[in-house]
Design a protein around this motif. Structure first.
Motif, PDB file in Angstrom:
ATOM      1  N   LYS A   1       0.826  -1.209   0.000  1.00 31.09           N
ATOM      2  CA  LYS A   1       0.000   0.000   0.000  1.00 31.09           C
ATOM      3  C   LYS A   1       0.862   1.262   0.000  1.00 31.09           C
ATOM      4  O   LYS A   1       0.531   2.249  -0.663  1.00 31.09           O
TER       5      LYS A   1
ATOM      6  N   GLN B   1      -0.306   3.051  -3.072  1.00 29.99           N
ATOM      7  CA  GLN B   1      -1.270   4.072  -2.648  1.00 29.99           C
ATOM      8  C   GLN B   1      -0.772   4.765  -1.379  1.00 29.99           C
ATOM      9  O   GLN B   1      -1.375   4.637  -0.313  1.00 29.99           O
TER      10      GLN B   1
ATOM     11  N   HIS C   1      -0.837   7.728  -0.341  1.00 29.02           N
ATOM     12  CA  HIS C   1      -1.671   8.766   0.261  1.00 29.02           C
ATOM     13  C   HIS C   1      -2.725   8.189   1.210  1.00 29.02           C
ATOM     14  O   HIS C   1      -3.402   8.947   1.909  1.00 29.02           O
ATOM     15  N   THR C   2      -2.867   6.865   1.251  1.00 28.94           N
ATOM     16  CA  THR C   2      -3.812   6.241   2.175  1.00 28.94           C
ATOM     17  C   THR C   2      -3.140   5.779   3.466  1.00 28.94           C
ATOM     18  O   THR C   2      -3.827   5.270   4.357  1.00 28.94           O
ATOM     19  N   THR C   3      -1.829   5.937   3.572  1.00 27.90           N
ATOM     20  CA  THR C   3      -1.093   5.449   4.742  1.00 27.90           C
ATOM     21  C   THR C   3      -0.404   6.599   5.469  1.00 27.90           C
ATOM     22  O   THR C   3      -0.008   7.588   4.858  1.00 27.90           O
TER      23      THR C   3
ATOM     24  N   PHE D   1      -3.293   3.558   8.682  1.00 29.19           N
ATOM     25  CA  PHE D   1      -4.052   4.011   7.520  1.00 29.19           C
ATOM     26  C   PHE D   1      -4.859   5.256   7.859  1.00 29.19           C
ATOM     27  O   PHE D   1      -5.294   5.452   8.998  1.00 29.19           O
TER      28      PHE D   1
ATOM     29  N   PHE E   1      -8.173   7.479   7.002  1.00 24.52           N
ATOM     30  CA  PHE E   1      -9.518   7.353   6.463  1.00 24.52           C
ATOM     31  C   PHE E   1     -10.073   8.763   6.274  1.00 24.52           C
ATOM     32  O   PHE E   1     -10.411   9.452   7.236  1.00 24.52           O
TER      33      PHE E   1
ATOM     34  N   LYS F   1      -5.956  15.054   0.674  1.00 27.72           N
ATOM     35  CA  LYS F   1      -5.093  13.939   0.273  1.00 27.72           C
ATOM     36  C   LYS F   1      -3.849  14.449  -0.422  1.00 27.72           C
ATOM     37  O   LYS F   1      -3.890  15.408  -1.175  1.00 27.72           O
TER      38      LYS F   1
END
Length: 233
Positions: free
Chosen positions: A30, A34, A36-38, A214, A216, A222
């Motif tokens: 991740k 991705q 930007h989600t962590t 993570f 949310f 973001k």
């Protein structure tokens, strides 16, 4: 008869290792795909921007930069000290006499033969020693940044902002790895008293780490994924 004593250790403890390793491989994937989600990916981008800001106005922010890095070094030093103290305690238990270890063995639900007891302590020692090693290297790299970030900028200098960013990222990656090894070792400390406690503690820790790792969000604030991806290439 021996299988009846150790079947829980043979089943539950490898399952704990596989669960932890699988979660961290998925987290690594991740972060790479991705970020930007962590939390790890967003923090990496923030640190690179922080280095740019500190070096751009170094005359006014040099003390702030040194104090911030010093706080990071203190945190890594605390974790390294805790890891080596746990190693010392485990080594003391291993070298103790039978009368000291017998109460621990009597409290175990599962295998507590000589081989299994040795395996438990050697596994714990290995994990905490690697945690100490990672934190020590992290302190080394961050100490280098602590000096180089105040280096006067010169067009011919080899100490560029990009070089400092790379060293800082190495330090923080090693710090993260050391922390994760330490977190993995904490449930295994309960293995001294049996594999069931290890399994239950691991099941509790994975959701906790997931909520800490993570972010949310509903799409606001973001970070650009392309920018953060460059941090891990």
């Amino acid at each position: 008869m021996e299988w009846r004593k150790c079947y829980l250790d043979v089943i539950l403890v490898p399952l704990v290792f596989l669960t932890s390793i699988g979660y961290h491989f998925w987290l690594w994937h991740k972060v790479r795909t991705q970020p930007h989600t962590t939390i790890i990916g967003i923090n990496a981008s923030g640190r690179r921007n922080w280095v740019n800001a500190m070096m751009k106005d170094n005359d006014k922010k040099n003390i702030l930069a040194v104090q911030s890095l010093r706080n990071t070094i203190m945190g890594a030093t605390l974790m390294a000290t805790t890891s080596i103290l746990l190693c010392s305690g485990l080594a003391a238990v291993i070298s103790s006499t039978y009368s000291v270890k017998k109460p621990l063995n009597d409290a175990v639900y599962g295998a507590h033969g000589e081989f299994m007891v040795a395996l438990k302590y050697v596994t714990l020692l290995t994990i905490f020693l690697f945690s100490f090693f990672c934190h020590s290297l992290s302190i080394r790299f961050i100490n280098q940044v602590n000096i180089l970030i105040n280096t006067p900028q010169d067009p011919m200098s080899l100490v560029t902002p990009q070089y400092i960013k790379e060293i800082l990222e190495k330090g923080f990656i090693l710090n993260t790895v050391g922390n994760r090894l330490f977190y993995a070792g904490l449930p295994l400390l309960l293995w001294i008293f049996g594999p069931v406690l290890v399994f239950l503690c691991s099941l509790t820790m994975v959701p906790v780490l997931y909520n800490l790792d993570f972010v949310f969000t509903s799409g606001k604030g973001k970070v650009d994924a392309n920018e953060i991806n460059r941090d891990f290439v």
